[in-house]
Design a protein around this motif. Structure first.
Motif, PDB file in Angstrom:
ATOM      1  N   SER A   1      25.211 -12.633   2.578  1.00 55.70           N
ATOM      2  CA  SER A   1      23.867 -13.108   2.260  1.00 55.70           C
ATOM      3  C   SER A   1      23.152 -13.581   3.512  1.00 55.70           C
ATOM      4  CB  SER A   1      23.937 -14.272   1.275  1.00 55.70           C
ATOM      5  OG  SER A   1      24.492 -13.867   0.065  1.00 55.70           O
ATOM      6  N   VAL A   2      21.821 -13.476   3.481  1.00 57.90           N
ATOM      7  CA  VAL A   2      20.969 -14.011   4.533  1.00 57.90           C
ATOM      8  C   VAL A   2      19.849 -14.818   3.875  1.00 57.90           C
ATOM      9  CG1 VAL A   2      21.432 -12.212   6.238  1.00 57.90           C
ATOM     10  CG2 VAL A   2      19.562 -11.903   4.622  1.00 57.90           C
ATOM     11  N   ALA A   3      19.242 -15.701   4.642  1.00 57.22           N
ATOM     12  CA  ALA A   3      18.116 -16.499   4.166  1.00 57.22           C
ATOM     13  C   ALA A   3      16.844 -15.946   4.787  1.00 57.22           C
ATOM     14  CB  ALA A   3      18.303 -17.961   4.552  1.00 57.22           C
ATOM     15  N   VAL A   4      15.851 -15.657   3.959  1.00 58.07           N
ATOM     16  CA  VAL A   4      14.561 -15.138   4.442  1.00 58.07           C
ATOM     17  C   VAL A   4      13.435 -15.922   3.797  1.00 58.07           C
ATOM     18  CG1 VAL A   4      15.400 -12.800   4.917  1.00 58.07           C
ATOM     19  CG2 VAL A   4      14.505 -13.349   2.669  1.00 58.07           C
ATOM     20  N   ARG A   5      12.323 -15.987   4.511  1.00 57.57           N
ATOM     21  CA  ARG A   5      11.115 -16.583   3.932  1.00 57.57           C
ATOM     22  C   ARG A   5      10.280 -15.451   3.353  1.00 57.57           C
ATOM     23  NH1 ARG A   5      11.899 -19.669   8.684  1.00 57.57           N
ATOM     24  NH2 ARG A   5      12.564 -21.762   8.114  1.00 57.57           N
ATOM     25  N   LEU A   6       9.689 -15.687   2.214  1.00 59.36           N
ATOM     26  CA  LEU A   6       8.880 -14.660   1.553  1.00 59.36           C
ATOM     27  C   LEU A   6       7.491 -14.612   2.159  1.00 59.36           C
ATOM     28  CD1 LEU A   6       9.936 -15.325  -2.135  1.00 59.36           C
ATOM     29  CD2 LEU A   6      10.843 -13.627  -0.559  1.00 59.36           C
ATOM     30  N   PRO A   7       6.824 -13.474   2.148  1.00 62.99           N
ATOM     31  CA  PRO A   7       7.257 -12.169   1.656  1.00 62.99           C
ATOM     32  C   PRO A   7       8.162 -11.477   2.665  1.00 62.99           C
ATOM     33  CG  PRO A   7       5.038 -11.992   2.512  1.00 62.99           C
ATOM     34  CD  PRO A   7       5.431 -13.453   2.624  1.00 62.99           C
ATOM     35  N   VAL A   8       9.072 -10.656   2.171  1.00 64.59           N
ATOM     36  CA  VAL A   8      10.022  -9.941   3.023  1.00 64.59           C
ATOM     37  C   VAL A   8       9.454  -8.562   3.326  1.00 64.59           C
ATOM     38  CG1 VAL A   8      12.360  -9.055   3.224  1.00 64.59           C
ATOM     39  CG2 VAL A   8      11.931 -11.132   1.936  1.00 64.59           C
ATOM     40  N   GLY A   9       9.496  -8.183   4.584  1.00 68.08           N
ATOM     41  CA  GLY A   9       9.018  -6.875   4.999  1.00 68.08           C
ATOM     42  C   GLY A   9       9.440  -6.617   6.424  1.00 68.08           C
ATOM     43  N   ALA A  10       8.882  -5.587   7.010  1.00 70.22           N
ATOM     44  CA  ALA A  10       9.214  -5.233   8.391  1.00 70.22           C
ATOM     45  C   ALA A  10       8.898  -6.401   9.314  1.00 70.22           C
ATOM     46  CB  ALA A  10       8.430  -4.001   8.815  1.00 70.22           C
ATOM     47  N   GLY A  11       9.891  -6.807  10.100  1.00 71.47           N
ATOM     48  CA  GLY A  11       9.705  -7.879  11.058  1.00 71.47           C
ATOM     49  C   GLY A  11      10.010  -9.271  10.542  1.00 71.47           C
ATOM     50  N   THR A  12      10.299  -9.430   9.257  1.00 69.33           N
ATOM     51  CA  THR A  12      10.679 -10.728   8.711  1.00 69.33           C
ATOM     52  C   THR A  12      12.002 -11.151   9.338  1.00 69.33           C
ATOM     53  OG1 THR A  12       9.639 -10.223   6.606  1.00 69.33           O
ATOM     54  CG2 THR A  12      11.268 -11.977   6.596  1.00 69.33           C
ATOM     55  N   LEU A  13      12.144 -12.416   9.687  1.00 67.49           N
ATOM     56  CA  LEU A  13      13.401 -12.889  10.268  1.00 67.49           C
ATOM     57  C   LEU A  13      14.412 -13.228   9.181  1.00 67.49           C
ATOM     58  CD1 LEU A  13      12.363 -15.198  13.231  1.00 67.49           C
ATOM     59  CD2 LEU A  13      13.250 -12.878  13.303  1.00 67.49           C
ATOM     60  N   ALA A  14      15.622 -12.754   9.372  1.00 67.98           N
ATOM     61  CA  ALA A  14      16.743 -13.066   8.480  1.00 67.98           C
ATOM     62  C   ALA A  14      17.627 -14.078   9.194  1.00 67.98           C
ATOM     63  CB  ALA A  14      17.526 -11.807   8.152  1.00 67.98           C
ATOM     64  N   HIS A  15      17.937 -15.167   8.526  1.00 70.03           N
ATOM     65  CA  HIS A  15      18.697 -16.266   9.109  1.00 70.03           C
ATOM     66  C   HIS A  15      20.049 -16.414   8.425  1.00 70.03           C
ATOM     67  CE1 HIS A  15      14.916 -17.717  10.930  1.00 70.03           C
ATOM     68  NE2 HIS A  15      14.380 -17.384   9.764  1.00 70.03           N
ATOM     69  N   ARG A  16      20.969 -17.073   9.105  1.00 65.60           N
ATOM     70  CA  ARG A  16      22.223 -17.463   8.467  1.00 65.60           C
ATOM     71  C   ARG A  16      21.862 -18.550   7.456  1.00 65.60           C
ATOM     72  NH1 ARG A  16      26.980 -16.232  10.143  1.00 65.60           N
ATOM     73  NH2 ARG A  16      26.321 -15.856  12.282  1.00 65.60           N
TER      74      ARG A  16
ATOM     75  N   TRP B   1      20.132  -5.490   1.615  1.00 62.87           N
ATOM     76  CA  TRP B   1      18.785  -5.350   1.054  1.00 62.87           C
ATOM     77  C   TRP B   1      17.739  -5.839   2.062  1.00 62.87           C
ATOM     78  CZ3 TRP B   1      16.410  -2.445  -2.061  1.00 62.87           C
ATOM     79  CH2 TRP B   1      15.173  -2.772  -2.596  1.00 62.87           C
ATOM     80  N   ALA B   2      18.010  -6.958   2.731  1.00 59.25           N
ATOM     81  CA  ALA B   2      17.077  -7.469   3.738  1.00 59.25           C
ATOM     82  C   ALA B   2      16.909  -6.459   4.869  1.00 59.25           C
ATOM     83  CB  ALA B   2      17.573  -8.806   4.278  1.00 59.25           C
ATOM     84  N   ASP B   3      18.005  -5.837   5.306  1.00 61.65           N
ATOM     85  CA  ASP B   3      17.944  -4.817   6.352  1.00 61.65           C
ATOM     86  C   ASP B   3      17.137  -3.612   5.879  1.00 61.65           C
ATOM     87  OD1 ASP B   3      18.868  -3.779   8.983  1.00 61.65           O
ATOM     88  OD2 ASP B   3      19.887  -2.294   7.718  1.00 61.65           O
ATOM     89  N   HIS B   4      17.344  -3.210   4.642  1.00 61.99           N
ATOM     90  CA  HIS B   4      16.609  -2.081   4.070  1.00 61.99           C
ATOM     91  C   HIS B   4      15.098  -2.356   4.054  1.00 61.99           C
ATOM     92  CE1 HIS B   4      15.587   1.243   1.428  1.00 61.99           C
ATOM     93  NE2 HIS B   4      14.964   0.382   0.640  1.00 61.99           N
ATOM     94  N   LEU B   5      14.724  -3.614   3.812  1.00 62.24           N
ATOM     95  CA  LEU B   5      13.315  -3.981   3.769  1.00 62.24           C
ATOM     96  C   LEU B   5      12.717  -4.198   5.157  1.00 62.24           C
ATOM     97  CD1 LEU B   5      13.370  -6.436   0.734  1.00 62.24           C
ATOM     98  CD2 LEU B   5      12.499  -4.088   0.785  1.00 62.24           C
TER      99      LEU B   5
END
Length: 94
Positions: A17-32, A68-72
């Motif tokens: 799992s990763v933590a992301v702030r919405l909205p998720v898209g190209a360039g969104t940062l994924a965090h531990r 899923w985050a990588d796919h987005l």
């Protein structure tokens, strides 16, 4: 500002799992992800809030699978608390 790169390949296929702030898209940062209890003084209230490891008291995040985050199009945050050892373009750890 931290540099951002592809998520580690081992994470995207392993169900992590990763933590992301919405909205998720190209360039969104994924965090531990880190988890903090909403009511730490109440032993019966086990609700938690997901936040980024590099900013545990920061804005609330949503938890997604790394695949899923990588796919987005999300990119790995390279802050020392998140994913500091991600290789530049390959998404592999050093």
């Amino acid at each position: 500002m931290t540099e951002s790169r592809r998520l580690p390949r081992a994470m995207t296929s392993g169900g992590a799992s990763v933590a992301v702030r919405l909205p998720v898209g190209a360039g969104t940062l994924a965090h531990r992800p880190t988890y903090r209890r909403i009511a730490p003084d109440n032993k019966y209230d086990q609700r938690t809030v997901v936040s980024a490891a590099c900013a545990p008291q920061g804005a609330e995040c949503r938890e997604l699978s790394a695949g899923w985050a990588d796919h987005l199009g999300a990119l790995a945050c390279t802050a020392p608390a998140c994913f500091p050892d991600v290789d530049t373009e390959n998404g592999v750890t050093r």
